[in-house]
Design an enzyme around this catalytic site. Structure first.
Site, PDB file in Angstrom:
ATOM      1  N   ASN A  68      -5.258 -78.382  -2.092  1.00 25.72           N
ATOM      2  CA  ASN A  68      -6.646 -77.897  -1.993  1.00 25.72           C
ATOM      3  C   ASN A  68      -6.892 -76.961  -0.806  1.00 25.72           C
ATOM      4  O   ASN A  68      -7.656 -76.002  -0.919  1.00 25.72           O
ATOM      5  CB  ASN A  68      -7.633 -79.071  -1.998  1.00 25.72           C
ATOM      6  CG  ASN A  68      -7.462 -79.982  -0.825  1.00 25.72           C
ATOM      7  OD1 ASN A  68      -6.344 -80.243  -0.380  1.00 25.72           O
ATOM      8  ND2 ASN A  68      -8.556 -80.460  -0.295  1.00 25.72           N
ATOM      9  N   GLY A  75      -2.802 -86.495   0.323  1.00 25.32           N
ATOM     10  CA  GLY A  75      -2.841 -86.322  -1.131  1.00 25.32           C
ATOM     11  C   GLY A  75      -3.629 -87.435  -1.779  1.00 25.32           C
ATOM     12  O   GLY A  75      -4.486 -88.048  -1.135  1.00 25.32           O
ATOM     13  N   THR A 133      -4.679 -91.046  -3.641  1.00 26.69           N
ATOM     14  CA  THR A 133      -4.478 -92.447  -3.280  1.00 26.69           C
ATOM     15  C   THR A 133      -3.318 -93.069  -4.070  1.00 26.69           C
ATOM     16  O   THR A 133      -2.521 -93.836  -3.513  1.00 26.69           O
ATOM     17  CB  THR A 133      -5.798 -93.222  -3.479  1.00 26.69           C
ATOM     18  OG1 THR A 133      -6.728 -92.720  -2.503  1.00 26.69           O
ATOM     19  CG2 THR A 133      -5.625 -94.716  -3.260  1.00 26.69           C
ATOM     20  N   ALA A 134      -3.186 -92.722  -5.364  1.00 24.26           N
ATOM     21  CA  ALA A 134      -2.100 -93.304  -6.161  1.00 24.26           C
ATOM     22  C   ALA A 134      -0.736 -92.875  -5.601  1.00 24.26           C
ATOM     23  O   ALA A 134       0.186 -93.691  -5.488  1.00 24.26           O
ATOM     24  CB  ALA A 134      -2.232 -92.871  -7.618  1.00 24.26           C
ATOM     25  N   GLU A 177      -3.330 -89.764   4.461  1.00 22.30           N
ATOM     26  CA  GLU A 177      -4.696 -89.222   4.324  1.00 22.30           C
ATOM     27  C   GLU A 177      -4.949 -89.077   2.839  1.00 22.30           C
ATOM     28  O   GLU A 177      -4.370 -88.199   2.204  1.00 22.30           O
ATOM     29  CB  GLU A 177      -4.800 -87.867   5.018  1.00 22.30           C
ATOM     30  CG  GLU A 177      -4.578 -87.903   6.519  1.00 22.30           C
ATOM     31  CD  GLU A 177      -5.615 -88.724   7.242  1.00 22.30           C
ATOM     32  OE1 GLU A 177      -6.745 -88.845   6.740  1.00 22.30           O
ATOM     33  OE2 GLU A 177      -5.290 -89.264   8.316  1.00 22.30           O
ATOM     34  N   GLU A 237      -5.396 -88.615  11.985  1.00 22.68           N
ATOM     35  CA  GLU A 237      -4.797 -87.373  12.467  1.00 22.68           C
ATOM     36  C   GLU A 237      -5.712 -86.775  13.526  1.00 22.68           C
ATOM     37  O   GLU A 237      -6.797 -87.278  13.778  1.00 22.68           O
ATOM     38  CB  GLU A 237      -4.636 -86.391  11.297  1.00 22.68           C
ATOM     39  CG  GLU A 237      -3.693 -86.883  10.217  1.00 22.68           C
ATOM     40  CD  GLU A 237      -3.430 -85.841   9.129  1.00 22.68           C
ATOM     41  OE1 GLU A 237      -4.388 -85.305   8.568  1.00 22.68           O
ATOM     42  OE2 GLU A 237      -2.243 -85.573   8.849  1.00 22.68           O
TER      43      GLU A 237
HETATM   44  P1  NAD Z   1      -1.029 -85.495  -4.985  1.00 26.92           P
HETATM   45  O1  NAD Z   1      -0.992 -86.877  -4.431  1.00 26.92           O
HETATM   46  O2  NAD Z   1      -0.796 -85.316  -6.430  1.00 26.92           O
HETATM   47  O3  NAD Z   1       0.072 -84.580  -4.266  1.00 26.92           O
HETATM   48  C1  NAD Z   1       0.118 -84.400  -2.881  1.00 26.92           C
HETATM   49  C2  NAD Z   1       1.534 -84.045  -2.476  1.00 26.92           C
HETATM   50  O4  NAD Z   1       2.382 -85.160  -2.730  1.00 26.92           O
HETATM   51  C3  NAD Z   1       2.120 -82.878  -3.262  1.00 26.92           C
HETATM   52  O5  NAD Z   1       2.910 -82.088  -2.410  1.00 26.92           O
HETATM   53  C4  NAD Z   1       2.985 -83.582  -4.293  1.00 26.92           C
HETATM   54  O6  NAD Z   1       4.036 -82.801  -4.786  1.00 26.92           O
HETATM   55  C5  NAD Z   1       3.499 -84.758  -3.497  1.00 26.92           C
HETATM   56  N1  NAD Z   1       3.961 -85.905  -4.287  1.00 26.92           N
HETATM   57  C6  NAD Z   1       3.604 -86.257  -5.542  1.00 26.92           C
HETATM   58  N2  NAD Z   1       4.266 -87.368  -5.919  1.00 26.92           N
HETATM   59  C7  NAD Z   1       5.039 -87.737  -4.876  1.00 26.92           C
HETATM   60  C8  NAD Z   1       5.931 -88.813  -4.641  1.00 26.92           C
HETATM   61  N3  NAD Z   1       6.179 -89.743  -5.555  1.00 26.92           N
HETATM   62  N4  NAD Z   1       6.535 -88.902  -3.443  1.00 26.92           N
HETATM   63  C9  NAD Z   1       6.293 -87.996  -2.488  1.00 26.92           C
HETATM   64  N5  NAD Z   1       5.472 -86.942  -2.648  1.00 26.92           N
HETATM   65  C10 NAD Z   1       4.841 -86.818  -3.827  1.00 26.92           C
HETATM   66  O7  NAD Z   1      -2.394 -84.886  -4.516  1.00 26.92           O
HETATM   67  P2  NAD Z   1      -3.003 -83.450  -4.904  1.00 26.92           P
HETATM   68  O8  NAD Z   1      -3.462 -83.530  -6.316  1.00 26.92           O
HETATM   69  O9  NAD Z   1      -2.065 -82.404  -4.478  1.00 26.92           O
HETATM   70  O10 NAD Z   1      -4.270 -83.377  -3.929  1.00 26.92           O
HETATM   71  C11 NAD Z   1      -5.516 -83.896  -4.226  1.00 26.92           C
HETATM   72  C12 NAD Z   1      -5.739 -85.218  -3.516  1.00 26.92           C
HETATM   73  O11 NAD Z   1      -5.529 -85.076  -2.116  1.00 26.92           O
HETATM   74  C13 NAD Z   1      -7.148 -85.740  -3.667  1.00 26.92           C
HETATM   75  O12 NAD Z   1      -7.106 -87.121  -3.947  1.00 26.92           O
HETATM   76  C14 NAD Z   1      -7.765 -85.499  -2.307  1.00 26.92           C
HETATM   77  O13 NAD Z   1      -8.829 -86.348  -1.961  1.00 26.92           O
HETATM   78  C15 NAD Z   1      -6.598 -85.712  -1.416  1.00 26.92           C
HETATM   79  N6  NAD Z   1      -6.808 -85.082  -0.122  1.00 26.92           N
HETATM   80  C16 NAD Z   1      -7.043 -85.871   0.969  1.00 26.92           C
HETATM   81  C17 NAD Z   1      -7.276 -85.299   2.208  1.00 26.92           C
HETATM   82  C18 NAD Z   1      -7.517 -86.143   3.433  1.00 26.92           C
HETATM   83  O14 NAD Z   1      -7.431 -85.603   4.529  1.00 26.92           O
HETATM   84  N7  NAD Z   1      -7.793 -87.424   3.301  1.00 26.92           N
HETATM   85  C19 NAD Z   1      -7.284 -83.909   2.330  1.00 26.92           C
HETATM   86  C20 NAD Z   1      -7.058 -83.123   1.191  1.00 26.92           C
HETATM   87  C21 NAD Z   1      -6.813 -83.721  -0.031  1.00 26.92           C
END
Ligand code: NAD
Length: 480
Positions: free
Chosen positions: A150, A226, A228-229, A248, A461
């Site tokens: 994002n 990324g 929560t799941a 995060e 962070e």
């Molecule tokens: P995502 O969890 O699908 O992916 C995030 C990252 O993790 C990507 O680089 C992805 O390739 C990697 N990833 C996926 N599966 C993995 C695994 N099994 N092991 C290791 N890495 C893996 O998230 P997204 O769709 O890219 O982002 C959206 C989410 O991020 C939303 O839930 C949003 O709220 C969250 N987010 C949180 C913050 C925060 O600071 N709390 C900031 C921005 C986004």
């Protein structure tokens, strides 16, 4: 076709398998590039390079590391336009947003931690007449940094900069959906003279590349942003190895509007906090709670303002909203709008995909959507949608709004609008959120702790919190 490469041991290299993934331009809905479909072997090579580089990098003085990082920050600024264009094309966000927020913040992240580490000090504790304790904080080793799509360069550098400043070497993975600015950063790191192996960037899929980083016993700390799941899966893999973990995760943030608020400001900023970056900011306020006496007035004025927002091509200066990041994400958001209707919600604005003309006709554009009439416990109000969709809910008392605001499994951020300072304090202290803004939104001081409660994450962070995370603490007690 623009083809990007991994950055391993100071060089731009092809993935070992020779396989590539499609990279989409969401504003047109077409493939415009290829990214390495890396695997465990590429990750292993990156980890070995980072391990080899660690002794020298960690032994450098803070000033030396800082100097190199400041050069990277300057190069980001010098390449602002190129990076902003790349970010906008990769993500679908308005160019003006990437130019004003994403890229300047990436150089600020480098500058902030490059200077911060020079001022980072540890404590000493005197036990009078008995002993003196002093604490040291030293680099840990190879840090694994994994970031989402994002705010691509903004969040990628938010992890890498403190990790490097603290003296660690890094293996990083940007989102496969928005890898372009991370690739451009690797070119800038080479130009800045960052020693080989200090930062390695491996592109590819989460379950392949991300998982391989998290599983590797030679990566003792993982910083992840990324969903929560995904965070849960990462924690399950990393915890048995007792890795240091910073997570995060998602949010479902309340935006609470009391009747005594500064109406015009609350209205104007609520439109931003709902729809900035197409609602794809983890800090966006997706549940708007409005005190009953001003409910209708606020609702009508809000809907009127939202209807005036312009959805258009990201490069168009007049676009307020660009495209959402992918077809899959657009479909997910649309499915939540359907769900909201089934749950009894009334769509006050938006609700549909937007089909632009010409070359943008296949782009992933969504109308900013406002929904009312839903119970605060329904799925639409409990699950993270992460798109341009907000709900409006009236409330009658502080107690009631706190129950509603705190009802989700998330606890990332919250916003409060009131002129009553005592109430602002009282409500802030009762909200189960890690970040609370009163009469403002997304006003960021990089020294403050950043992160969420409950399923929004683990750890914080920002500022000293980040430098503490990226160092190992040792206490030495000396008898007097
Ligand atoms: P995502 O969890 O699908 O992916 C995030 C990252 O993790 C990507 O680089 C992805 O390739 C990697 N990833 C996926 N599966 C993995 C695994 N099994 N092991 C290791 N890495 C893996 O998230 P997204 O769709 O890219 O982002 C959206 C989410 O991020 C939303 O839930 C949003 O709220 C969250 N987010 C949180 C913050 C925060 O600071 N709390 C900031 C921005 C986004």
């Amino acid at each position: 076709m623009e083809r990007i490469l991994n950055y391993i041991n100071g060089k731009l290299v092809e993935p070992k398998s020779g396989n590539y993934l499609d990279n989409y331009d969401p504003s047109r809905g077409v493939v415009y590039g290829e990214i390495p479909d890396s695997d465990r072997e590429d990750v292993k090579e990156a980890i070995t390079a980072a391990q080899t580089a660690f002794p020298e990098w960690s032994a450098k003085s803070n000033e030396e590391r800082s100097r190199i990082m400041m050069r990277i920050a300057d190069l980001i600024d010098e390449n602002l336009e190129k990076l902003a264009l790349a970010e906008s094309k990769d993500n679908g966000k308005p160019l003006k947003l990437a130019r004003r927020v994403d890229i300047p913040r990436a150089s600020s992240n480098f500058r902030f931690f490059a200077t911060g580490v020079i001022h980072f000090a540890s404590e000493s504790h005197l036990m009078e007449g008995e002993a003196i304790n002093y604490t040291t904080r030293t680099p840990v080793g190879v840090a694994g940094c994994i970031s989402p799509w994002n705010l691509p360069l903004y969040l990628f550098t938010w992890k890498i900069a403190p990790a490097l400043a603290a003296g660690n070497t890094v293996v990083a993975k940007p989102s496969e959906i928005t890898p372009m600015t991370a690739f451009l950063l690797s070119e800038l790191c080479i130009e800045a003279g960052l020693p080989s192996g200090v930062l390695n960037i491996v592109h590819g899929l989460g379950p392949k590349v991300g998982q391989a980083i998290v599983e590797d016993p030679d990566v003792p700390l993982i910083s992840f942003t990324g969903g929560t799941a995904t965070g849960k899966a990462i924690a399950a893999t990393a915890a048995p190895m007792f890795k240091k973990l910073s997570l995060e995760l998602g949010g479902k943030n309340p935006n609470i509007i009391f009747a005594d608020c500064d109406f015009d400001n609350a209205l104007r900023i609520s439109v931003q906090s709902s729809f900035a970056n197409q609602g794809q900011i983890c800090l966006c306020g997706s549940r708007i709670f409005i005190e009953r006496p001003i409910y209708e007035k606020f609702r009508d004025a809000f809907v009127e303002k939202v209807n005036r927002l312009k959805i258009g091509p990201p490069l168009d200066e007049s676009s307020n909203l660009g495209a959402v990041v992918s077809k899959q994400h657009m479909e997910k958001v649309l499915s939540y709008i359907d769900l909201a209707k089934k749950e009894g919600g009334k769509i006050l604005a938006g609700g549909n995909r937007v089909e632009l003309d010409g070359e943008f006709s296949e782009g992933y554009y969504l109308e900013p959507t406002v929904i009312e009439g839903l119970d605060y416990q329904c799925r639409t109000n409990q699950e993270e949608i992460f798109g341009p969709v907000v709900t409006l809910t009236p409330f009658d008392s502080e107690e009631e709004v706190l129950t509603m605001a705190n009802s989700t499994e998330y606890g990332l951020a919250a916003t409060i609008w009131t002129q009553d300072l005592t109430r602002a304090h009282r409500v802030s202290h009762k909200l189960k959120s890690g970040i609370i803004w009163v009469n403002c939104w997304l006003l960021r001081d990089l020294r403050t702790p950043f992160g969420g409660m409950k399923k929004s994450g683990v750890g914080r962070e920002g500022g000293w919190e980040a430098l503490k995370f990226f160092t190992e603490t040792r206490n030495v007690c000396i008898k007097l």
